[in-house]
Design a protein around this motif. Structure first.
Motif, PDB file in Angstrom:
ATOM      1  N   THR A   8       0.838  -1.193   0.000  1.00  0.00           N
ATOM      2  CA  THR A   8       0.000   0.000   0.000  1.00  0.00           C
ATOM      3  C   THR A   8       0.872   1.242   0.000  1.00  0.00           C
ATOM      4  O   THR A   8       1.458   1.595   1.032  1.00  0.00           O
ATOM      5  CB  THR A   8      -0.926   0.024   1.226  1.00  0.00           C
ATOM      6  N   PRO A   9       1.010   1.938  -1.138  1.00  0.00           N
ATOM      7  CA  PRO A   9       1.774   3.187  -1.164  1.00  0.00           C
ATOM      8  C   PRO A   9       0.964   4.315  -0.550  1.00  0.00           C
ATOM      9  O   PRO A   9      -0.233   4.156  -0.269  1.00  0.00           O
ATOM     10  CB  PRO A   9       2.005   3.416  -2.664  1.00  0.00           C
ATOM     11  N   PRO A  10       1.580   5.459  -0.305  1.00  0.00           N
ATOM     12  CA  PRO A  10       0.822   6.619   0.186  1.00  0.00           C
ATOM     13  C   PRO A  10      -0.353   6.946  -0.723  1.00  0.00           C
ATOM     14  O   PRO A  10      -0.287   6.766  -1.940  1.00  0.00           O
ATOM     15  CB  PRO A  10       1.872   7.740   0.195  1.00  0.00           C
ATOM     16  N   VAL A  11      -1.435   7.450  -0.126  1.00  0.00           N
ATOM     17  CA  VAL A  11      -2.666   7.678  -0.882  1.00  0.00           C
ATOM     18  C   VAL A  11      -2.475   8.705  -1.981  1.00  0.00           C
ATOM     19  O   VAL A  11      -2.989   8.563  -3.098  1.00  0.00           O
ATOM     20  CB  VAL A  11      -3.783   8.140   0.090  1.00  0.00           C
ATOM     21  N   ASP A  12      -1.702   9.767  -1.702  1.00  0.00           N
ATOM     22  CA  ASP A  12      -1.577  10.861  -2.659  1.00  0.00           C
ATOM     23  C   ASP A  12      -0.356  10.709  -3.551  1.00  0.00           C
ATOM     24  O   ASP A  12       0.096  11.666  -4.160  1.00  0.00           O
ATOM     25  CB  ASP A  12      -1.504  12.205  -1.919  1.00  0.00           C
ATOM     26  N   LEU A  13       0.197   9.509  -3.689  1.00  0.00           N
ATOM     27  CA  LEU A  13       1.391   9.300  -4.481  1.00  0.00           C
ATOM     28  C   LEU A  13       1.059   8.429  -5.682  1.00  0.00           C
ATOM     29  O   LEU A  13       0.338   7.433  -5.563  1.00  0.00           O
ATOM     30  CB  LEU A  13       2.470   8.621  -3.633  1.00  0.00           C
ATOM     31  N   ASN A  14       1.585   8.815  -6.856  1.00  0.00           N
ATOM     32  CA  ASN A  14       1.265   8.120  -8.099  1.00  0.00           C
ATOM     33  C   ASN A  14       2.301   7.072  -8.486  1.00  0.00           C
ATOM     34  O   ASN A  14       2.206   6.489  -9.552  1.00  0.00           O
ATOM     35  CB  ASN A  14       1.125   9.123  -9.251  1.00  0.00           C
ATOM     36  N   VAL A  15       3.311   6.835  -7.653  1.00  0.00           N
ATOM     37  CA  VAL A  15       4.333   5.843  -7.958  1.00  0.00           C
ATOM     38  C   VAL A  15       4.353   4.804  -6.846  1.00  0.00           C
ATOM     39  O   VAL A  15       3.930   5.066  -5.716  1.00  0.00           O
ATOM     40  CB  VAL A  15       5.732   6.492  -8.099  1.00  0.00           C
ATOM     41  N   LYS A  16       4.819   3.615  -7.180  1.00  0.00           N
ATOM     42  CA  LYS A  16       4.908   2.529  -6.215  1.00  0.00           C
ATOM     43  C   LYS A  16       6.283   2.566  -5.549  1.00  0.00           C
ATOM     44  O   LYS A  16       7.305   2.485  -6.215  1.00  0.00           O
ATOM     45  CB  LYS A  16       4.691   1.188  -6.913  1.00  0.00           C
ATOM     46  N   ILE A  17       6.284   2.698  -4.248  1.00  0.00           N
ATOM     47  CA  ILE A  17       7.524   2.714  -3.487  1.00  0.00           C
ATOM     48  C   ILE A  17       7.444   1.667  -2.388  1.00  0.00           C
ATOM     49  O   ILE A  17       6.348   1.343  -1.925  1.00  0.00           O
ATOM     50  CB  ILE A  17       7.817   4.102  -2.872  1.00  0.00           C
ATOM     51  N   PRO A  18       8.555   1.105  -1.964  1.00  0.00           N
ATOM     52  CA  PRO A  18       8.528   0.093  -0.898  1.00  0.00           C
ATOM     53  C   PRO A  18       8.162   0.717   0.443  1.00  0.00           C
ATOM     54  O   PRO A  18       8.245   1.930   0.638  1.00  0.00           O
ATOM     55  CB  PRO A  18       9.961  -0.446  -0.895  1.00  0.00           C
ATOM     56  N   TYR A  19       7.772  -0.120   1.371  1.00  0.00           N
ATOM     57  CA  TYR A  19       7.342   0.374   2.681  1.00  0.00           C
ATOM     58  C   TYR A  19       8.496   0.994   3.455  1.00  0.00           C
ATOM     59  O   TYR A  19       8.280   1.765   4.388  1.00  0.00           O
ATOM     60  CB  TYR A  19       6.708  -0.753   3.500  1.00  0.00           C
ATOM     61  N   SER A  20       9.731   0.678   3.079  1.00  0.00           N
ATOM     62  CA  SER A  20      10.893   1.248   3.760  1.00  0.00           C
ATOM     63  C   SER A  20      11.207   2.676   3.316  1.00  0.00           C
ATOM     64  O   SER A  20      12.147   3.278   3.817  1.00  0.00           O
ATOM     65  CB  SER A  20      12.124   0.371   3.516  1.00  0.00           C
ATOM     66  N   CYS A  21      10.431   3.204   2.401  1.00  0.00           N
ATOM     67  CA  CYS A  21      10.679   4.550   1.867  1.00  0.00           C
ATOM     68  C   CYS A  21       9.654   5.529   2.429  1.00  0.00           C
ATOM     69  O   CYS A  21       8.452   5.279   2.401  1.00  0.00           O
ATOM     70  CB  CYS A  21      10.608   4.529   0.336  1.00  0.00           C
ATOM     71  N   GLY A  22      10.153   6.635   2.953  1.00  0.00           N
ATOM     72  CA  GLY A  22       9.276   7.710   3.408  1.00  0.00           C
ATOM     73  C   GLY A  22       9.137   8.780   2.344  1.00  0.00           C
ATOM     74  O   GLY A  22      10.034   8.965   1.504  1.00  0.00           O
ATOM     75  N   PHE A  23       8.032   9.498   2.369  1.00  0.00           N
ATOM     76  CA  PHE A  23       7.757  10.501   1.335  1.00  0.00           C
ATOM     77  C   PHE A  23       7.236  11.772   1.988  1.00  0.00           C
ATOM     78  O   PHE A  23       6.438  11.729   2.925  1.00  0.00           O
ATOM     79  CB  PHE A  23       6.724   9.973   0.341  1.00  0.00           C
ATOM     80  N   MET A  24       7.719  12.904   1.493  1.00  0.00           N
ATOM     81  CA  MET A  24       7.257  14.198   1.976  1.00  0.00           C
ATOM     82  C   MET A  24       7.197  15.167   0.796  1.00  0.00           C
ATOM     83  O   MET A  24       8.089  15.166  -0.066  1.00  0.00           O
ATOM     84  CB  MET A  24       8.191  14.742   3.054  1.00  0.00           C
ATOM     85  N   SER A  25       6.156  15.969   0.759  1.00  0.00           N
ATOM     86  CA  SER A  25       5.986  16.953  -0.311  1.00  0.00           C
ATOM     87  C   SER A  25       5.511  18.259   0.296  1.00  0.00           C
ATOM     88  O   SER A  25       4.483  18.293   0.985  1.00  0.00           O
ATOM     89  CB  SER A  25       4.979  16.453  -1.351  1.00  0.00           C
ATOM     90  N   ILE A  26       6.257  19.337   0.047  1.00  0.00           N
ATOM     91  CA  ILE A  26       5.898  20.670   0.534  1.00  0.00           C
ATOM     92  C   ILE A  26       6.063  21.650  -0.618  1.00  0.00           C
ATOM     93  O   ILE A  26       7.182  21.880  -1.094  1.00  0.00           O
ATOM     94  CB  ILE A  26       6.778  21.097   1.723  1.00  0.00           C
TER      95      ILE A  26
END
Length: 324
Positions: free
Chosen positions: A109-127
């Motif tokens: 399950t990737p982040p809801v607002d993300l359009n790419v598939k990333i592993p669970y070990s990856c964090g994502f931030m957008s500002i």
């Protein structure tokens, strides 16, 4: 004889700052976050306000989660007092099953607002159009390289930053730059010659614990224990022992184990003769987590060796051995 010398470990200038590289300014060419894709402005005032709001919301969120976790943990501890052994075993198994299922959910399950598939070990931030992917890696995990490769392939970032220590950075440099610049001067004085000669040697990592100290003593070399794999005996107590590098394809031949063995015999320091003329540019004693665990189990100690260690070039070490 080995005259008095100062064991110093100077920190390089390139290690005094942050281990992270510089981030090139500017947003990614193609926003991956749908909300930021419709943003019309990425000016500094707006970014600053967004960052403040994001920090406030994050703190509230983390405090709420911490309060829920604390209350849940206390309730669980209280329930343990009323559980039978059978109920405790069932509860423990259920917790393990839930943990495994949660990892599977995070994996798929990737982040809801993300359009790419990333592993669970990856964090994502957008500002405000600035997007950051932070991949958590473990050196001994075979999945870590795959996670990094997947994130770079899927996200196509403009800039890739790697947290790298000085030792691994030295290994990546070309051969022509593999010239040690920060070596330990070692003053050698023969008992029949008043003139002292100075040679250069590479330090071990744990030598830094003896910064400012001056160590001197008689250098001894035991042909029967040339590689320092056996016991040094009572004769080596209070002396500076000279050994050859290697001697076995096992953890017993590592620098740390030899230093631990010499410290147990009461020696003052360890000098190691290298196999070649070019000394390594990195400090000695660095190893993987698994190797460190094997060394700790072998010597039955979780601390650094109590004696410093220096690596000499083959020619300098051979001359010293002939003089012993």
């Amino acid at each position: 004889k080995l005259s008095g010398q100062s064991w110093q470990a100077r920190q390089s200038d390139n290690m005094s700052g942050s281990p992270w590289g510089m981030i090139r300014q500017g947003a990614l060419a193609v926003p991956l976050n749908q909300q930021d894709a419709h943003s019309s402005s990425c000016g500094e005032p707006e970014a600053t306000g967004s960052q403040k709001n994001f920090r406030q919301e994050s703190w509230r969120h983390y405090l709420a989660l911490f309060a829920v976790d604390t209350l849940s943990f206390l309730a669980f501890l209280g329930a343990l007092n009323f559980m039978s052994d059978r109920a405790f075993q069932i509860c423990f198994i259920l917790i393990l099953v839930v943990m495994a299922l949660w990892r599977l959910v995070r994996l798929r399950t990737p982040p809801v607002d993300l359009n790419v598939k990333i592993p669970y070990s990856c964090g994502f931030m957008s500002i405000s159009g600035k997007e950051l992917f932070l991949v958590a890696t473990v050196h001994i995990s075979p999945a870590a390289p795959r996670d990094v490769r997947t994130v770079i392939t899927e996200a196509r970032p403009d800039v890739v930053m790697i947290e790298l220590d000085e030792e691994r950075l030295d290994r990546l440099r070309p051969d022509e730059s593999q010239i040690p610049k920060d070596l330990q001067p070692l003053e050698i004085r023969h008992e029949l010659d008043a003139h002292a000669s100075t040679i250069m040697a590479q330090r071990a990592l744990w030598n830094a614990e003896r910064v400012g100290q001056r160590i001197s003593g008689v250098v001894s070399f035991d042909e029967k224990n040339a590689h320092g794999l056996g016991s040094f005996g009572d004769a080596a107590c209070g002396q500076v022992v000279l050994v050859r590098r290697g001697g076995a394809e096992s953890i017993e031949a590592s620098f740390a184990v030899k230093a631990h063995r010499a410290a147990a015999a009461g020696t003052k320091a360890v000098l190691v003769i290298d196999d070649g003329e070019r000394l390594p540019v990195y400090r000695l004693g660095g190893a993987t987590l698994m190797s460190d665990l094997k060394i700790a189990l072998h010597v039955r100690s979780l601390s650094w060796p109590d004696v410093p260690l220096l690596l000499l070039s083959r020619s300098d070490g051979q001359q010293l051995q002939d003089a012993c």
